[in-house]
Design an enzyme around this catalytic site. Structure first.
Site, PDB file in Angstrom:
ATOM      1  N   LYS A  17      -0.257  -2.685  11.126  1.00 42.27           N
ATOM      2  CA  LYS A  17       0.506  -3.798  10.571  1.00 42.27           C
ATOM      3  C   LYS A  17      -0.371  -4.687   9.685  1.00 42.27           C
ATOM      4  CE  LYS A  17       4.562  -3.690  13.287  1.00 42.27           C
ATOM      5  NZ  LYS A  17       4.236  -2.641  14.273  1.00 42.27           N
TER       6      LYS A  17
HETATM    7  C1  PLP Z   1       4.999  -1.482  14.574  1.00 48.44           C
HETATM    8  C2  PLP Z   1       4.320  -0.309  15.148  1.00 48.44           C
HETATM    9  C3  PLP Z   1       4.846   1.000  15.055  1.00 48.44           C
HETATM   10  C4  PLP Z   1       6.210   1.283  14.449  1.00 48.44           C
HETATM   11  O1  PLP Z   1       6.200   1.152  13.050  1.00 48.44           O
HETATM   12  P1  PLP Z   1       7.570   0.976  12.238  1.00 48.44           P
HETATM   13  O2  PLP Z   1       7.156   0.731  10.841  1.00 48.44           O
HETATM   14  O3  PLP Z   1       8.271  -0.202  12.856  1.00 48.44           O
HETATM   15  O4  PLP Z   1       8.355   2.231  12.410  1.00 48.44           O
HETATM   16  C5  PLP Z   1       4.106   2.064  15.543  1.00 48.44           C
HETATM   17  N1  PLP Z   1       2.910   1.859  16.133  1.00 48.44           N
HETATM   18  C6  PLP Z   1       2.364   0.630  16.262  1.00 48.44           C
HETATM   19  C7  PLP Z   1       1.051   0.482  16.929  1.00 48.44           C
HETATM   20  C8  PLP Z   1       3.040  -0.498  15.766  1.00 48.44           C
HETATM   21  O5  PLP Z   1       2.497  -1.723  15.906  1.00 48.44           O
END
Ligand code: PLP
Length: 440
Positions: free
Chosen positions: A107
């Site tokens: 993120k």
């Molecule tokens: C947010 C997140 C996801 C999922 O990603 P999306 O873009 O919402 O599909 C997967 N793994 C981790 C560690 C995350 O923080």
């Protein structure tokens, strides 16, 4: 770059406007009206670029007409200033490590890019803003870290007291400066209620409250860059020829990561197909199987950032794929992975490849392993590793009997002083008083 709304009634806007607005006025999500298409030769000419350099080149192609080149360059390099290693696991299996940013999860790409562009646009207009975020852990830390030190923006992160991990708390509440961490006596739902209430509160209008919503196009765009980077890195393997398609296995929740991958494919990255790997929250695999989209409350799993019952980027994915299930199925295969299979994948990856996977990445690894044997002709599969395993130390200890180590410069987290503000109670009045007391 012109952006249109997936609902189709709001007028198209430029990228800057879409980023500042977040949601389109008709309630839809913004998508790029046209994406540049890079030929295999152009893509190959970028082989060997360090990730920040590649990100700068791609940004210029995508949104270079809306920012002076040196400004955009500096913003992108400052936001995406960490490596993106592609590691080989097996003959045709690769791991793309997206957890080398400051909060050790992917993120960081979206949050840091959005924060810096947002701050730049505000500062240019002489305005200021306050970003409010309610978090159960991961998003709050990425947003707080992303905006830390960005001029003209104050960030207020609300988290439920005692319900985030000590490490997550340290990531949000030790920053200080323009980041205010608020510890709420209550649940995540209380945090969300307070944030929603503040947005509706006319007494707080002077703060120019804003959100760094996960559906912002400014978070999506930079996520397409690492698909390009990993494809180019895979071409260093002599067996893989330029233009030969690969498969990406994506641990999926709100489908932002997957949607960014489909954008990269539209830009010319040769992709045979994507695997949308989910835990038991399997709205997308079910849609691909049955043609029915059935949103429902999420259920809790060990890959909790993927516990999503109504993925916010579904409308975008559908629009990018021509608006039909056949279109989505041509690009994406679904794969649901149970808790038991997630646990055994953590053990198998360690035993067979010597790699420690966090539970989210383990879901995508398991999905990739299921596809490896079955596909004809055989393709290389790149598994996206979305979080550092040390963030999920309990799960790893249960499966492997030890705790993974944090990267070197994170190991002092327990010695950083906590600067959280305790909210006396979880009422709207108390929260308003707190916001009112913040310096401009
Ligand atoms: C947010 C997140 C996801 C999922 O990603 P999306 O873009 O919402 O599909 C997967 N793994 C981790 C560690 C995350 O923080």
């Amino acid at each position: 770059m012109h952006c249109y709304s997936t609902r189709g009634t709001a007028p198209p806007v430029d990228f800057r406007t879409a980023l500042l607005q977040g949601l389109a006025p008709d309630g839809g999500l913004y998508l790029a009206q046209e994406l540049p298409h890079f030929t295999p030769a152009v893509l190959a000419s970028w082989r060997g670029l360090a990730f920040p350099d590649l990100a700068a080149v791609l940004s210029r192609h995508l949104i270079g007409n809306e920012f002076p080149a040196p400004v955009l360059d500096a913003l992108v390099r400052d936001a995406l200033n960490f490596p993106v290693p592609l590691r080989r696991l097996d003959e045709r299996l690769w791991l793309l490590e997206l957890f080398c940013g400051p909060t050790l999860a992917f993120k960081d790409f979206g949050a840091r890019f959005l924060a810096r562009v947002f701050g730049h646009l505000l500062a240019g207009s002489g305005r200021h803003a306050t970003i409010l975020v309610a978090t159960s852990g991961d998003t709050g830390s990425a947003v707080a870290q992303g905006f830390a030190g960005v001029p003209a923006v104050r960030v207020v992160v609300l988290y439920p007291a005692g319900k985030v991990s000590a490490f997550q708390e340290a990531q949000m509440a030790t920053l200080g400066g323009n980041v205010t961490a608020v510890r709420v006596p209550g649940t995540f739902d209380d945090c969300q209620r307070l944030v929603k209430g503040a947005f509706l509160d006319p007494a707080l209008a002077r703060l120019r409250l804003s959100s760094a919503n996960s559906i912002n196009i400014g978070r999506l765009l930079p996520q397409s860059f690492y698909y390009v980077a990993s494809y180019l890195a895979a071409l260093d393997e002599p067996r893989i020829e330029a233009g030969e398609p690969v498969v990406f296995s994506v641990p999926s929740g709100n489908l932002g990561n997957l949607t960014a991958g489909v954008m990269a494919a539209r830009m010319g990255v040769a992709v045979d197909h994507f695997i949308a790997a989910t835990n038991g929250n399997d709205v997308l695999p079910e849609y691909l199987d049955t043609g029915e989209y059935r949103p429902r409350p999420s259920m809790a799993t060990m890959s909790n950032a993927m516990d999503v019952g109504d993925p916010s980027n579904f409308a975008r994915l559908l629009a990018l794929c021509g608006g039909t299930r056949a279109g989505v199925r041509a690009a994406v295969r679904g794969e649901r992975v149970s808790e038991a299979d997630t646990r055994s994948a953590i053990r198998r990856a360690y035993a067979q490849c010597g790699v420690v996977l966090d539970p989210h990445t383990a879901v995508a690894y398991e999905a990739a392993c299921r596809h490896l044997g079955g596909q004809r002709p055989h393709r290389d599969i790149i598994v996206l590793a979305t979080a550092h395993p040390a963030k999920f130390a309990d799960a790893i200890r249960e499966e492997l009997g030890f705790e993974p180590e944090l990267p070197e410069d994170e190991r002092d987290w327990q010695s950083r002083p906590l600067l959280a503000v305790d909210l006396g109670d979880a009422t709207q009045e108390t929260f308003r008083a707190l916001l009112d007391s913040l310096p401009d």
